[in-house]
Each structure stands twice: as C-alpha cells, then as structure tokens.
Design a protein around this motif. Structure first.
Motif, PDB file in Angstrom:
ATOM      1  N   GLU A   8       0.763  -1.259  -0.122  1.00  0.00           N
ATOM      2  CA  GLU A   8       0.042   0.072  -0.047  1.00  0.00           C
ATOM      3  C   GLU A   8       0.845   1.179   0.009  1.00  0.00           C
ATOM      4  O   GLU A   8       1.926   1.196   0.651  1.00  0.00           O
ATOM      5  N   PHE A   9       0.418   2.368  -0.773  1.00  0.00           N
ATOM      6  CA  PHE A   9       1.047   3.608  -0.809  1.00  0.00           C
ATOM      7  C   PHE A   9       0.180   4.506  -0.912  1.00  0.00           C
ATOM      8  O   PHE A   9      -0.993   4.488  -1.558  1.00  0.00           O
ATOM      9  N   ASP A  10       0.566   5.710  -0.313  1.00  0.00           N
ATOM     10  CA  ASP A  10      -0.307   7.196  -0.522  1.00  0.00           C
ATOM     11  C   ASP A  10       0.539   8.001  -1.662  1.00  0.00           C
ATOM     12  O   ASP A  10       1.636   7.921  -1.501  1.00  0.00           O
ATOM     13  N   ALA A  11      -0.184   8.465  -2.579  1.00  0.00           N
ATOM     14  CA  ALA A  11       0.368   9.464  -3.604  1.00  0.00           C
ATOM     15  C   ALA A  11      -0.723  10.407  -4.338  1.00  0.00           C
ATOM     16  O   ALA A  11      -1.766  10.038  -4.039  1.00  0.00           O
ATOM     17  N   ALA A  12      -0.202  11.234  -4.728  1.00  0.00           N
ATOM     18  CA  ALA A  12      -0.856  12.292  -5.368  1.00  0.00           C
ATOM     19  C   ALA A  12      -0.668  12.237  -7.026  1.00  0.00           C
ATOM     20  O   ALA A  12       0.425  11.905  -7.259  1.00  0.00           O
ATOM     21  N   HIS A  13      -1.740  12.616  -7.719  1.00  0.00           N
ATOM     22  CA  HIS A  13      -1.578  12.884  -9.099  1.00  0.00           C
ATOM     23  C   HIS A  13      -2.716  13.578  -9.677  1.00  0.00           C
ATOM     24  O   HIS A  13      -3.499  13.982  -9.167  1.00  0.00           O
ATOM     25  N   ASN A  14      -2.443  13.979 -11.059  1.00  0.00           N
ATOM     26  CA  ASN A  14      -3.520  14.653 -11.921  1.00  0.00           C
ATOM     27  C   ASN A  14      -3.305  14.180 -13.432  1.00  0.00           C
ATOM     28  O   ASN A  14      -2.070  13.713 -13.620  1.00  0.00           O
ATOM     29  N   LEU A  15      -4.310  13.891 -14.044  1.00  0.00           N
ATOM     30  CA  LEU A  15      -4.239  13.288 -15.386  1.00  0.00           C
ATOM     31  C   LEU A  15      -4.491  14.445 -16.334  1.00  0.00           C
ATOM     32  O   LEU A  15      -5.457  14.885 -16.450  1.00  0.00           O
ATOM     33  N   ILE A  16      -3.214  14.811 -16.812  1.00  0.00           N
ATOM     34  CA  ILE A  16      -3.434  16.008 -17.507  1.00  0.00           C
ATOM     35  C   ILE A  16      -3.911  15.696 -19.034  1.00  0.00           C
ATOM     36  O   ILE A  16      -4.169  16.644 -19.696  1.00  0.00           O
ATOM     37  N   HIS A  17      -4.100  14.410 -19.417  1.00  0.00           N
ATOM     38  CA  HIS A  17      -4.624  14.081 -20.667  1.00  0.00           C
ATOM     39  C   HIS A  17      -5.939  13.603 -20.457  1.00  0.00           C
ATOM     40  O   HIS A  17      -6.565  12.809 -21.612  1.00  0.00           O
ATOM     41  N   TYR A  18      -6.779  14.113 -19.404  1.00  0.00           N
ATOM     42  CA  TYR A  18      -8.127  13.478 -19.039  1.00  0.00           C
ATOM     43  C   TYR A  18      -8.939  14.893 -18.845  1.00  0.00           C
ATOM     44  O   TYR A  18      -8.487  15.785 -18.294  1.00  0.00           O
ATOM     45  N   HIS A  19     -10.013  14.648 -19.279  1.00  0.00           N
ATOM     46  CA  HIS A  19     -11.264  15.841 -19.021  1.00  0.00           C
ATOM     47  C   HIS A  19     -12.180  15.407 -18.127  1.00  0.00           C
ATOM     48  O   HIS A  19     -13.087  14.796 -18.459  1.00  0.00           O
ATOM     49  N   GLY A  20     -12.049  15.850 -16.910  1.00  0.00           N
ATOM     50  CA  GLY A  20     -12.965  15.609 -15.682  1.00  0.00           C
ATOM     51  C   GLY A  20     -12.387  15.941 -14.315  1.00  0.00           C
ATOM     52  O   GLY A  20     -11.344  16.593 -14.428  1.00  0.00           O
ATOM     53  N   LYS A  21     -12.994  15.312 -13.572  1.00  0.00           N
ATOM     54  CA  LYS A  21     -12.537  15.501 -12.207  1.00  0.00           C
ATOM     55  C   LYS A  21     -10.961  15.189 -11.805  1.00  0.00           C
ATOM     56  O   LYS A  21     -10.217  15.937 -11.228  1.00  0.00           O
ATOM     57  N   CYS A  22     -10.707  14.224 -12.618  1.00  0.00           N
ATOM     58  CA  CYS A  22      -9.286  13.612 -11.964  1.00  0.00           C
ATOM     59  C   CYS A  22      -8.239  14.532 -12.732  1.00  0.00           C
ATOM     60  O   CYS A  22      -6.986  14.133 -12.738  1.00  0.00           O
ATOM     61  N   GLU A  23      -8.421  15.582 -13.589  1.00  0.00           N
ATOM     62  CA  GLU A  23      -7.371  16.201 -14.173  1.00  0.00           C
ATOM     63  C   GLU A  23      -6.776  17.195 -13.156  1.00  0.00           C
ATOM     64  O   GLU A  23      -5.889  17.771 -13.424  1.00  0.00           O
ATOM     65  N   LYS A  24      -7.759  17.546 -11.824  1.00  0.00           N
ATOM     66  CA  LYS A  24      -7.290  17.992 -10.861  1.00  0.00           C
ATOM     67  C   LYS A  24      -6.523  17.273  -9.990  1.00  0.00           C
ATOM     68  O   LYS A  24      -6.770  15.865  -9.820  1.00  0.00           O
ATOM     69  N   LEU A  25      -5.390  17.963  -9.147  1.00  0.00           N
ATOM     70  CA  LEU A  25      -4.583  17.424  -8.351  1.00  0.00           C
ATOM     71  C   LEU A  25      -5.598  16.476  -7.221  1.00  0.00           C
ATOM     72  O   LEU A  25      -6.429  17.358  -6.588  1.00  0.00           O
ATOM     73  N   HIS A  26      -5.366  15.605  -6.973  1.00  0.00           N
ATOM     74  CA  HIS A  26      -5.828  14.634  -5.895  1.00  0.00           C
ATOM     75  C   HIS A  26      -5.061  13.456  -5.584  1.00  0.00           C
ATOM     76  O   HIS A  26      -3.967  13.101  -6.229  1.00  0.00           O
ATOM     77  N   GLY A  27      -5.404  12.740  -4.620  1.00  0.00           N
ATOM     78  CA  GLY A  27      -4.530  11.678  -4.212  1.00  0.00           C
ATOM     79  C   GLY A  27      -5.466  10.551  -3.993  1.00  0.00           C
ATOM     80  O   GLY A  27      -6.660  10.362  -3.817  1.00  0.00           O
ATOM     81  N   HIS A  28      -4.751   9.358  -3.658  1.00  0.00           N
ATOM     82  CA  HIS A  28      -5.450   7.947  -3.490  1.00  0.00           C
ATOM     83  C   HIS A  28      -4.462   7.215  -2.408  1.00  0.00           C
ATOM     84  O   HIS A  28      -3.299   7.538  -2.471  1.00  0.00           O
ATOM     85  N   THR A  29      -4.924   6.298  -1.862  1.00  0.00           N
ATOM     86  CA  THR A  29      -4.277   5.336  -0.913  1.00  0.00           C
ATOM     87  C   THR A  29      -4.158   3.913  -1.888  1.00  0.00           C
ATOM     88  O   THR A  29      -5.422   3.360  -2.241  1.00  0.00           O
TER      89      THR A  29
END
Length: 118
Positions: A8-29
C-alpha cells in the motif's frame, strides 16, 4: 502456483490528458498486488516473501509513497502505474523457478487494473 504479496502507498497525481474531475490534483491510497508464477525450489518456496517485500519496497514503494506521481510517470493512470511497476520489477524477480505473473494496481476499493506484461 501463484505467489501473492500486497503493498500500500499514498500518492497524489493529476491526469493531464483527461477531461473531468481527475485532471485536478488529488490523491489515493493505492493497493499494489504483485504475483509471481512458479514452482517451489529446494527450500520449498517460489520466492522468499521477505526478499520480495524488500525488492518491491526499494524499486517501487520508496519512489511512489507520498510522491507526486506525475514527476515519475507523465500520465499516472492506474494502467501506466501497473506497466511502470512491471518494467521495474521483472528483472529482479524472474528466476529459474518463477517469473512475474501479474501486477494489480487499485486506486480505490472498487477501481483497479491488472497487467500481465506485453
């Protein structure tokens, strides 16, 4: 036989080639599952769990945990994280009696991918 080890790891990302909520900076476990296929060796093991843990921690988790994944993978989708993990583990876990079988990357409890190499 299939040997399985979870991480398990915690990290942040944003999907720059995606159009929707996930193009904004966010994180996951994230949950990472590494699977090796093989036959037990003379010690009765496909691969030592402790050795596998150390390899995955060194090659993957130490780079991803609490990181901004876009600094490592240009478009850090679950798919690309799984392919990166495969590429960076394969040469360290393939042995005469076993090989990397599958990598799972879970962004949430209900959303993940499975990669089995090319």
């Amino acid at each position: 036989m299939i040997l399985i080890k979870e991480f398990e790891f915690d990290a942040a990302h944003n999907l720059i080639h995606y159009h929707g909520k996930c193009e904004k900076l966010h994180g996951h476990t994230y949950r990472l599952v590494v699977k090796l296929e093989g036959k037990p060796d003379e010690e009765g093991m496909i691969f030592d769990f402790v050795e596998l843990k150390n390899i995955v921690n060194e090659k993957i988790i130490s780079k991803f945990d609490h990181a901004y994944l876009n600094n490592i993978i240009s478009q850090p989708t679950a798919e690309n994280i799984a392919m990166y993990t495969w590429k960076n583990l394969e040469k360290y876990v393939n042995r005469n009696n076993c090989s990397l079988y599958e990598v799972e990357v879970w962004e949430t409890k209900t959303s993940g991918v499975i990669y089995r190499g090319e």
